[in-house]
Motif scaffolding. Structure first.
Motif, PDB file in Angstrom:
ATOM      1  N   UNK A 152     -25.967  79.722 -24.272  1.00  0.00           N
ATOM      2  CA  UNK A 152     -24.985  78.760 -23.786  1.00  0.00           C
ATOM      3  C   UNK A 152     -24.499  79.181 -22.402  1.00  0.00           C
ATOM      4  N   UNK A 153     -24.345  80.479 -22.206  1.00  0.00           N
ATOM      5  CA  UNK A 153     -23.930  80.956 -20.877  1.00  0.00           C
ATOM      6  C   UNK A 153     -25.019  80.695 -19.844  1.00  0.00           C
ATOM      7  N   UNK A 154     -26.271  80.922 -20.201  1.00  0.00           N
ATOM      8  CA  UNK A 154     -27.364  80.615 -19.276  1.00  0.00           C
ATOM      9  C   UNK A 154     -27.369  79.120 -18.952  1.00  0.00           C
ATOM     10  N   UNK A 155     -27.120  78.295 -19.946  1.00  0.00           N
ATOM     11  CA  UNK A 155     -27.076  76.853 -19.719  1.00  0.00           C
ATOM     12  C   UNK A 155     -25.996  76.485 -18.712  1.00  0.00           C
ATOM     13  N   UNK A 156     -24.828  77.085 -18.832  1.00  0.00           N
ATOM     14  CA  UNK A 156     -23.738  76.769 -17.893  1.00  0.00           C
ATOM     15  C   UNK A 156     -24.118  77.142 -16.466  1.00  0.00           C
ATOM     16  N   UNK A 157     -24.948  78.163 -16.319  1.00  0.00           N
ATOM     17  CA  UNK A 157     -25.362  78.636 -15.001  1.00  0.00           C
ATOM     18  C   UNK A 157     -26.434  77.742 -14.383  1.00  0.00           C
ATOM     19  N   UNK A 158     -27.398  77.311 -15.194  1.00  0.00           N
ATOM     20  CA  UNK A 158     -28.558  76.594 -14.641  1.00  0.00           C
ATOM     21  C   UNK A 158     -28.513  75.083 -14.844  1.00  0.00           C
ATOM     22  N   UNK A 159     -27.444  74.556 -15.416  1.00  0.00           N
ATOM     23  CA  UNK A 159     -27.428  73.117 -15.718  1.00  0.00           C
ATOM     24  C   UNK A 159     -27.424  72.241 -14.468  1.00  0.00           C
ATOM     25  N   UNK A 160     -27.117  72.819 -13.292  1.00  0.00           N
ATOM     26  CA  UNK A 160     -27.071  72.022 -12.072  1.00  0.00           C
ATOM     27  C   UNK A 160     -28.294  72.227 -11.178  1.00  0.00           C
ATOM     28  N   UNK A 161     -29.379  72.690 -11.722  1.00  0.00           N
ATOM     29  CA  UNK A 161     -30.557  73.011 -10.911  1.00  0.00           C
ATOM     30  C   UNK A 161     -31.026  71.868 -10.034  1.00  0.00           C
TER      31      UNK A 161
END
Length: 228
Positions: A152-161
């Protein structure tokens, strides 16, 4: 048999028919997967999805969700989960892409717990929801940035790619800063990836961010400045 069950049966039969038992062990080994593979390469799997989703169109949102969750939760082969993700993104069901889907995607992220599942959901499902419904999704991404679950933390980081000029730099900064001390490879790689992508749009912002955050891991920095 209802529409949902018919589609699930067709997907499983299609994967079984298109599988290559010679390729399956190598695919499983490469992905470090506990689930076995059928041995269906990505192009063939995508073509199968296009065919079956066109042949078995679901007219009820509950049936669509049921199909996704059955393929996901009851998967005997990893390709069934890939097909579940593909079904969530089928254009016929775009009207059902609302914040109400966040718990579904959250379950898939937590239980998938590997980059091949999570990265697709983060960038191609959560990201579009964030752009369409920022008031609802932005607070969720702030929460996910500090969640105990690393995916979930990785998702928050890369969700705006894919956001380019529309990137919420406050959210991006916060998600990265919340995870600066995390030593997990996928978090550090995700930070570098997010910064590298944004550097294509705002190189000076990324350069300044890297320079002002000496706590960034060497891996994150290498990725971030790769094209600067």
């Amino acid at each position: 048999m209802n529409e949902s069950q018919t589609l699930v049966k067709a997907v499983r039969a299609g994967l079984a028919a298109g599988g290559d038992a010679r390729k399956a062990p190598d695919m499983q080994r490469y992905m470090k997967s506990e689930l076995p593979f059928r041995g269906v390469p990505s192009p063939e799997r995508a073509a199968l999805g296009r065919q079956l989703f066109a042949e078995h169109v679901l007219t009820d949102e509950a049936d669509w969700r049921a199909s996704v969750l059955t393929l996901w939760r009851e998967a005997a082969y990893r390709e069934e989960r890939y097909m579940a993700i593909a079904l969530t993104g089928d254009r016929r069901y775009a009207q059902w892409q609302t914040p109400a889907l966040l718990p579904l995607y959250e379950e898939m992220i937590i239980t998938g717990a590997w980059w091949d599942f999570v990265d697709e959901i983060a960038s191609r499902r959560i990201g579009p929801l964030l752009r369409s419904f920022p008031d609802e999704l932005t607070p969720a991404m702030y929460d996910w940035a500090t969640d105990p679950d690393l995916w979930k933390r990785r998702t928050s980081i890369i969700c705006q790619l894919t956001f380019k000029e529309a990137t919420d730099t406050k959210l991006l900064s916060s998600a990265i800063e919340a995870n600066l001390d995390d030593r997990d490879f996928f978090i550090r790689k995700g930070i570098g990836w997010a910064l590298r992508q944004f550097a294509r749009t705002e190189p000076e912002w990324v350069r300044a961010f890297v320079n002002s955050h000496p706590g960034l891991s060497p891996l994150s920095v290498r990725e971030a400045v790769k094209h600067l």
